[in-house]
Design an enzyme around this catalytic site. Structure first.
Site, PDB file in Angstrom:
ATOM      1  N   LYS A 152       0.854  -1.193   0.000  1.00 35.79           N
ATOM      2  CA  LYS A 152       0.000   0.000   0.000  1.00 35.79           C
ATOM      3  C   LYS A 152       0.893   1.247   0.000  1.00 35.79           C
ATOM      4  CE  LYS A 152      -3.792  -2.128  -0.583  1.00 35.79           C
ATOM      5  NZ  LYS A 152      -4.517  -2.983   0.313  1.00 35.79           N
TER       6      LYS A 152
HETATM    7  C1  LIG Z   1      -5.705  -3.992   0.491  1.00 32.79           C
HETATM    8  C2  LIG Z   1      -7.152  -3.696   0.513  1.00 32.79           C
HETATM    9  C3  LIG Z   1      -7.953  -4.001   1.622  1.00 32.79           C
HETATM   10  C4  LIG Z   1      -7.451  -4.807   2.772  1.00 32.79           C
HETATM   11  O1  LIG Z   1      -6.422  -4.213   3.445  1.00 32.79           O
HETATM   12  P1  LIG Z   1      -5.643  -5.074   4.574  1.00 32.79           P
HETATM   13  O2  LIG Z   1      -4.878  -4.052   5.331  1.00 32.79           O
HETATM   14  O3  LIG Z   1      -4.774  -6.032   3.837  1.00 32.79           O
HETATM   15  O4  LIG Z   1      -6.667  -5.757   5.389  1.00 32.79           O
HETATM   16  C5  LIG Z   1      -9.274  -3.598   1.629  1.00 32.79           C
HETATM   17  N1  LIG Z   1      -9.797  -2.954   0.573  1.00 32.79           N
HETATM   18  C6  LIG Z   1      -9.087  -2.656  -0.519  1.00 32.79           C
HETATM   19  C7  LIG Z   1      -9.735  -1.908  -1.632  1.00 32.79           C
HETATM   20  C8  LIG Z   1      -7.743  -3.042  -0.602  1.00 32.79           C
HETATM   21  O5  LIG Z   1      -7.032  -2.784  -1.711  1.00 32.79           O
END
Ligand SMILES: *Cc1c(COP(=O)(O)O)cnc(C)c1O
Length: 381
Positions: free
Chosen positions: A186
């Site tokens: 991210k």
């Molecule tokens: C990565 C992601 C999540 C989940 O995030 P985590 O921190 O891995 O639980 C939720 N929604 C979207 C759109 C994502 O890209």
């Protein structure tokens, strides 16, 4: 042969390493002063006088938010088809029903007409996704809901830092809750992690309680307050969703670097847009001049009558370049097929075989950026 380039690499360096080393040396590795400092700094960063609650993933954060709002069996929660499974799974976790709706052809964000058409008496919440970090217009969402009492939750997993019609994403000017992800690829990372932001004191309090077993004060308090250190009371069947100080220490450094990393991604995006402008592909939509995209992903779409996606991805791999697909829409997954038919999400269905993401991360060199663009042109043949 040039070195293969992965699709994504976290931007972590000596500052993060030494922040972790300090925490490890301190002897306190779980939720404590680092987590608290990260929460305060994060709340200041997004603005809006929100409270920020650190958790161990965005999925945990979304689950806690729904739980804190009392959403449960018999309730419906509208989610977009073009998202990661977690957006819909958390709705099931609280026993409610996800209602999966179509997306806008340009942005792949939730389509507001489809959303309005899906509203029923049972609709208790809407989870919007700012896909790739381009905000969805929350004022338009509010206008579409009218004065009905429906909670608005932002799955902001892609959207740090980003600014739209409601200001900085996370400031919750037009939403009830925003949840960020700090997973490994991210826009900022803590290894795994997430942050809940809200202006509602009651929601914040419930999220804090439920993220750590439903204990009336967290482990850190037990060692610092005047009550005997062994005493605690459990007042709800809580979860184990707390963020460690090891993660939070990384997050504090990453947050300070968030805007400079975003600027680098924006530079790369602008290069791709100009280098690939005359190719037979669909590029990301233009961003309104007073908005700011987090540029988490660079998604391009192939033409239905052009090169096949598998072939394209294979050609990129042969040229040593990793790609990814964001997303295989929910309606294509076995789990969600009974919730949504392809004919009810015609736009998502029409785009499902065409979209793919090319590398765009702050550690890329100019040379690598040029190499990716050249490989795309080559793969389009
Ligand atoms: C990565 C992601 C999540 C989940 O995030 P985590 O921190 O891995 O639980 C939720 N929604 C979207 C759109 C994502 O890209």
């Amino acid at each position: 042969m040039l070195k293969p380039m992965p699709f994504a690499v976290p931007d972590l360096g000596e500052e993060e390493i030494s922040a972790v080393a300090d925490v490890v040396r301190s002897g306190w590795v779980t939720s404590g002063s680092q987590m608290r400092a990260f929460e305060t700094e994060f709340a200041d960063y997004v603005g809006g006088d929100v409270q920020a609650i650190a958790v161990n993933s965005a999925t945990a954060g979304l689950h806690l938010a729904l739980d804190a709002m009392g959403i449960g069996p018999g309730d419906e929660v509208i989610v977009p088809d073009w998202t990661f499974t977690a957006t819909a799974a958390v709705v099931c976790h609280v026993g409610a029903t996800p209602i999966i709706v179509d997306v806008d052809r340009d942005t792949l964000n939730m389509d507001l007409e489809a959303m309005a058409a899906a509203l029923t008496e049972r609709t208790k919440a809407i989870i919007v996704v700012h896909f790739t970090g381009l905000p969805l217009d929350l004022k338009a969402v509010r206008a579409a809901i009218g004065d009905r009492e429906i909670a608005l939750i932002e799955d902001a997993a892609h959207a740090l830092p980003a600014t739209g019609t409601s200001g900085r994403v996370g400031s919750c000017a037009d939403s009830d809750v925003a949840v960020f992800s700090f997973g490994p690829i991210k826009t900022i990372t803590t290894g795994e992690g997430g942050m809940i932001c809200t202006r509602h004191a009651d929601i914040a309090e419930k999220c804090r309680l439920m993220r750590l077993h439903g204990i009336d004060r967290d482990a850190f308090d037990r060692y610092t307050s005047s009550r005997p250190s062994w005493f605690y009371d459990v007042i709800a069947p809580g979860y184990k969703y707390n963020m460690t100080d090891i993660s939070a220490a990384i997050g504090r450094v990453q947050l300070r670097r968030a805007e400079s990393m975003r600027l680098r991604r924006e530079e790369i995006a602008n290069y791709y847009i100009s280098a690939l402008g005359d190719q037979p592909i669909v590029l990301p939509p233009a961003i309104p001049s007073d908005w700011c995209s987090a540029w988490h992903l660079f998604v391009l779409r192939l033409r239905p009558d052009g090169v096949d996606r598998n072939q394209f991805i294979g050609s990129m791999a042969e040229q040593g370049i990793g790609t990814s697909v964001h997303f295989i829409p929910l309606h294509r997954h076995d789990q969600w097929k009974s919730h949504v038919s392809p004919s009810s999400v015609p736009v998502a269905e029409s785009q499902a075989d065409l979209a793919l993401s090319i590398p765009m991360y702050s550690r890329m060199t100019d040379e690598q950026v040029e190499r990716v663009a050249a490989a795309v042109i080559n793969a389009l043949g």
